[in-house]
Design an enzyme around this catalytic site. Sequence first.
Site, PDB file in Angstrom:
ATOM      1  N   ARG A  84       0.083  -0.410 -13.882  1.00  0.00           N
ATOM      2  CA  ARG A  84      -0.038  -1.098 -12.594  1.00  0.00           C
ATOM      3  C   ARG A  84      -1.515  -1.152 -12.217  1.00  0.00           C
ATOM      4  O   ARG A  84      -2.150  -0.111 -12.023  1.00  0.00           O
ATOM      5  CB  ARG A  84       0.763  -0.347 -11.521  1.00  0.00           C
ATOM      6  CG  ARG A  84       0.592  -0.954 -10.163  1.00  0.00           C
ATOM      7  CD  ARG A  84       1.299  -0.213  -9.033  1.00  0.00           C
ATOM      8  NE  ARG A  84       0.827  -0.793  -7.802  1.00  0.00           N
ATOM      9  CZ  ARG A  84       0.435  -0.132  -6.721  1.00  0.00           C
ATOM     10  NH1 ARG A  84       0.497   1.190  -6.682  1.00  0.00           N
ATOM     11  NH2 ARG A  84      -0.002  -0.772  -5.681  1.00  0.00           N
ATOM     12  N   HIS A 121      -4.556  -5.314  -3.009  1.00  0.00           N
ATOM     13  CA  HIS A 121      -4.721  -3.871  -2.800  1.00  0.00           C
ATOM     14  C   HIS A 121      -5.973  -3.678  -1.938  1.00  0.00           C
ATOM     15  O   HIS A 121      -6.970  -3.115  -2.377  1.00  0.00           O
ATOM     16  CB  HIS A 121      -4.809  -3.149  -4.142  1.00  0.00           C
ATOM     17  CG  HIS A 121      -4.556  -1.669  -4.071  1.00  0.00           C
ATOM     18  ND1 HIS A 121      -3.635  -1.012  -4.863  1.00  0.00           N
ATOM     19  CD2 HIS A 121      -5.125  -0.710  -3.307  1.00  0.00           C
ATOM     20  CE1 HIS A 121      -3.643   0.286  -4.586  1.00  0.00           C
ATOM     21  NE2 HIS A 121      -4.550   0.502  -3.643  1.00  0.00           N
ATOM     22  N   GLU A 162       0.702  -1.079   0.146  1.00  0.00           N
ATOM     23  CA  GLU A 162       0.616  -0.325   1.395  1.00  0.00           C
ATOM     24  C   GLU A 162       0.074  -1.114   2.572  1.00  0.00           C
ATOM     25  O   GLU A 162      -0.998  -0.778   3.120  1.00  0.00           O
ATOM     26  CB  GLU A 162      -0.238   0.932   1.179  1.00  0.00           C
ATOM     27  CG  GLU A 162       0.322   1.868   0.143  1.00  0.00           C
ATOM     28  CD  GLU A 162      -0.367   3.240   0.123  1.00  0.00           C
ATOM     29  OE1 GLU A 162      -1.347   3.433   0.853  1.00  0.00           O
ATOM     30  OE2 GLU A 162       0.117   4.121  -0.608  1.00  0.00           O
ATOM     31  N   ASN A 286       5.226   4.287  -2.662  1.00  0.00           N
ATOM     32  CA  ASN A 286       4.138   5.220  -2.948  1.00  0.00           C
ATOM     33  C   ASN A 286       4.426   6.482  -2.139  1.00  0.00           C
ATOM     34  O   ASN A 286       4.556   6.411  -0.918  1.00  0.00           O
ATOM     35  CB  ASN A 286       2.793   4.653  -2.492  1.00  0.00           C
ATOM     36  CG  ASN A 286       2.390   3.393  -3.261  1.00  0.00           C
ATOM     37  OD1 ASN A 286       3.036   2.998  -4.228  1.00  0.00           O
ATOM     38  ND2 ASN A 286       1.317   2.768  -2.819  1.00  0.00           N
ATOM     39  N   TYR A 288       3.229  10.530  -1.357  1.00  0.00           N
ATOM     40  CA  TYR A 288       2.273  11.633  -1.527  1.00  0.00           C
ATOM     41  C   TYR A 288       2.743  12.924  -0.869  1.00  0.00           C
ATOM     42  O   TYR A 288       2.711  13.976  -1.491  1.00  0.00           O
ATOM     43  CB  TYR A 288       0.883  11.221  -1.016  1.00  0.00           C
ATOM     44  CG  TYR A 288       0.244  10.218  -1.953  1.00  0.00           C
ATOM     45  CD1 TYR A 288      -0.449  10.645  -3.084  1.00  0.00           C
ATOM     46  CD2 TYR A 288       0.392   8.848  -1.754  1.00  0.00           C
ATOM     47  CE1 TYR A 288      -0.996   9.736  -3.981  1.00  0.00           C
ATOM     48  CE2 TYR A 288      -0.153   7.931  -2.652  1.00  0.00           C
ATOM     49  CZ  TYR A 288      -0.843   8.383  -3.759  1.00  0.00           C
ATOM     50  OH  TYR A 288      -1.363   7.490  -4.654  1.00  0.00           O
ATOM     51  N   GLU A 358       3.372   4.813  -6.851  1.00  0.00           N
ATOM     52  CA  GLU A 358       2.248   5.759  -6.839  1.00  0.00           C
ATOM     53  C   GLU A 358       2.756   7.145  -6.508  1.00  0.00           C
ATOM     54  O   GLU A 358       3.612   7.302  -5.623  1.00  0.00           O
ATOM     55  CB  GLU A 358       1.204   5.424  -5.747  1.00  0.00           C
ATOM     56  CG  GLU A 358       0.283   4.301  -6.069  1.00  0.00           C
ATOM     57  CD  GLU A 358      -0.740   4.022  -4.962  1.00  0.00           C
ATOM     58  OE1 GLU A 358      -1.103   4.961  -4.213  1.00  0.00           O
ATOM     59  OE2 GLU A 358      -1.152   2.870  -4.860  1.00  0.00           O
TER      60      GLU A 358
END
Length: 443
Positions: A84, A121, A162, A286, A288, A358
């Site tokens: 990606r 992005h 995002e 994504n 985290y 991600e």
Amino acid sequence: MATDAGTPGTAIPRFPDGFLWGVSTSAHQIEGAADEREASVWDAFTAEPGRVKDGSTAAVACDHYHRYREDVALLAGLGVDAYRFSVSWPRVNSPGGLDFYDRLVDELCAAGVRPVPTLFHWDLPARLDWLERDTAARFAEYVSVVAGRLGDRVTRWITLNEPAEHTLLGHALGVHAPGRQLLFDALPVAHHQLLAHGLAVRALRAAGAGDIGIANSHGPIWPASPEQADVEAADFYDVLLNRLFAEPLLLGEYPSGLGELMPGGAAGVESDLEIIAEPVDWYGINYYAPTRVGAPQGTEIRFGGLTLPAELPFSVREIEGRPVTDFGWPVVPEGLTELLTGFRDRYGERLPPVFITENGCSYEGLEDQDRIAYLDGHIRALHRALAAGVDVRGYFVWSLLDNFEWAEGYARRFGLVHVDYRTLVRTPKASYAWFRDVLRAQR
Ligand code: FCB
């Protein structure tokens, strides 16, 4: 104490056949060659003193633009199915820019690595502005150009990365480009990006593309306490981070009360929502860390390297008792299971198959056992979500290379491969060999 992370080194459970394993990067963070493309909002932002912590710029970054062959060889050595990366809109606008992605895609295909481009992005051309509705239409035009050139070899596309962070950090809080501090007046930026996503899905379909998704950032929101004021503040934060970006796409509506705040008001956005909800083939997440949120405390909030203004209707609290990454982000693998099962419970049949687009962490050093533990824990947590019946089809590590981490500059290292920014020499870390072995064991 038994930890949710499992024991690194013991075999990771088997994922279904056809599960897609990959790594992610983005154009502005790795390409460099800034003088060979027009300017983006990030170039302008970076040039302002004090915006980037170490005062660095992405003018050279990892010089991937000139060293992409070496980087594709690293991907091949890792044994990933897919890569990606993002296409830089400012580069596509510049002479020869699209040729670069043409060469990159050819190189990937020759190496047996499937290209998965993200079309936006965060590096918006400097002359454009997401506060303007017209930017959505411009985006769709650019997407048609890219799809027309690469669509014979690229089969899977990601529209946006995002939009939540780009709205929040870039336009509400001003800590990312373009550096605006509009707080809730930034909401049109969210709407215009979502509209751009829907128009891009249509443009990609018109170009014959059949496998389209988005990479939205999501995480569980944990109330600071069971007190009503904390629970309400956490719910509000959940709307901002999760529901505002998932529900227009998946349900064709804004969470209650937000449609009225969008440009044109509730009635005005009705027809836009039809475009925004254009069906996607899969949904990218994504992940985290979770966020612990409570009622406002009337003081500035320090959170993950950010300082948030006191007037926000919530406060972000520390998650205690967890290891933290160099960025200060807590390591909470089971948050990924919770997020995915929560999404499945919330959206049911409306949730298409999911890809983790991600997941990763910043740590120093070549012997990065802490990164291995992080990834090991999260891959196991992902497997638990699959075992609980969530339809997850792939997982991408952020990131292949250490790179320009936005306002943090080069201070945060997320790569499986170390980059010496002076010599640009790439050195695979211990986590690179570990991930390669995980992938081999899955074959
Ligand atoms: C995500 C961004 C990505 C990178 C990681 C650490 O929010 O999409 O570019 O900065 O965080």
